[in-house]
Motif scaffolding. Sequence first.
Motif, mmCIF file in Angstrom:
data_model
loop_
_atom_site.group_PDB
_atom_site.id
_atom_site.type_symbol
_atom_site.label_atom_id
_atom_site.label_comp_id
_atom_site.label_asym_id
_atom_site.label_seq_id
_atom_site.Cartn_x
_atom_site.Cartn_y
_atom_site.Cartn_z
ATOM 1 N N ARG A 229 2.677 1.169 -27.731
ATOM 2 C CA ARG A 229 2.833 2.556 -27.286
ATOM 3 C C ARG A 229 4.272 3.070 -27.397
ATOM 4 N N ASN A 230 5.232 2.226 -27.009
ATOM 5 C CA ASN A 230 6.613 2.717 -26.939
ATOM 6 C C ASN A 230 7.502 2.230 -28.077
ATOM 7 N N HIS A 235 4.441 8.248 -32.401
ATOM 8 C CA HIS A 235 4.184 9.584 -31.855
ATOM 9 C C HIS A 235 3.034 9.527 -30.855
ATOM 10 N N SER A 236 1.938 8.835 -31.248
ATOM 11 C CA SER A 236 0.809 8.713 -30.333
ATOM 12 C C SER A 236 -0.031 7.493 -30.704
ATOM 13 N N PHE A 238 -4.030 5.504 -30.029
ATOM 14 C CA PHE A 238 -5.418 5.721 -29.595
ATOM 15 C C PHE A 238 -6.184 4.409 -29.690
ATOM 16 N N SER A 248 2.618 7.433 -36.511
ATOM 17 C CA SER A 248 4.080 7.287 -36.489
ATOM 18 C C SER A 248 4.740 8.454 -37.191
ATOM 19 N N MET A 279 0.824 18.164 -35.735
ATOM 20 C CA MET A 279 1.832 17.541 -34.863
ATOM 21 C C MET A 279 3.106 18.384 -34.824
ATOM 22 N N GLU A 283 4.831 20.377 -31.597
ATOM 23 C CA GLU A 283 6.233 20.187 -31.189
ATOM 24 C C GLU A 283 6.955 21.529 -31.161
#
Length: 292
Positions: A229-230, A235-236, A238, A248, A279, A283
């Motif tokens: 996740r980090n 970016h996200s 699932f 990414s 995306m 933003e």
Amino acid sequence: MIVCSEVEKKIDSTFSVGPLTLTVEPGIVTALVGSNGSGKSSLLRLISGLIQPDQGSISRFQREETNWREKIAFIPQSSKGFEKYTLGHLAAIHQVGFKNWDQKKFESLLKRYDLPVDKDVEELSGGMQRQALAVLALSRSSTMLIMDEPLAGVDVHAQERLQQDWLTYLEEDPIRSIVFATHVPDEIKDLADQIICMNAGHLVGKYEKDELLSRYARFWTNESIEQVRNLEGVHSVFERGPQVEILSEDREKTELALLEKQLNVTLIQPMKMAEILRMLLKEGEEINDAHY
Ligand SMILES: Nc1ncnc2c1ncn2[C@@H]1O[C@H](COP(=O)(O)OP(=O)(O)OP(=O)(O)O)[C@@H](O)[C@H]1O
């Protein structure tokens, strides 16, 4: 070629464009994207000189250039103002108005798009009206083509023809450029060099298309979602059954981070233009004062 400096325009009591600063370079195709009502048409009309800024300045081509209107061809979003004329009448009006009108080219484009010369524009179908506006713009030897959603409602064959004609337009003179507003990711993929995002009358991002397509990537892993996740560039994430999908915004950084942590990657895929745009526009909703 075109420099907008601190341009501001009040469009109505609730909406203003700018202040914004933007340079359009020669030889470049720019796609303007943003949600409905974000101000794309208003900005194109400002650049084309159809409306004037309240504040700031727009310099076109060279500082002392007085005949810049000859150099800009505009394909508007609608045929408003042209409805009661035939293409024959409009050609005659353009011939008087523009020194660079090319009657032979107009006639050959009419044939190419199979458009009637003697029918009022309002009697043409929606898609034919779009093609008629494109034919009028392409029949002038301009330096910059500005187009507002030029393929909306146009059939697949005519879309192909128009895209070919835009490429020919660019190839004929390397200093020519195109700026177009669109909601269609494939048009951007096929035609644009750079992408400018708009939100609420402001510019919120400027990107090189090729750089975006190579920078964004989708990774698949069978590691846990918490482990990825980090990571840098992510970016996200699932959960997709036994796999985790990672989107990414920096493929190299994410790949390196996964490698350093010895996390297993089952597949890396490019991302679609539509996904990247979604995306970026999301933003963009959080930024409202950028200069380009
Ligand atoms: N002639 C006009 N009179 C009054 N308001 C206008 C006019 N033209 C545009 N607007 C307003 O300006 C805002 C921006 O409109 P604009 O057409 O520039 O957006 P857009 O990004 O091109 O939208 P779309 O993607 O739907 O074509 C909207 O709120 C719209 O209502």
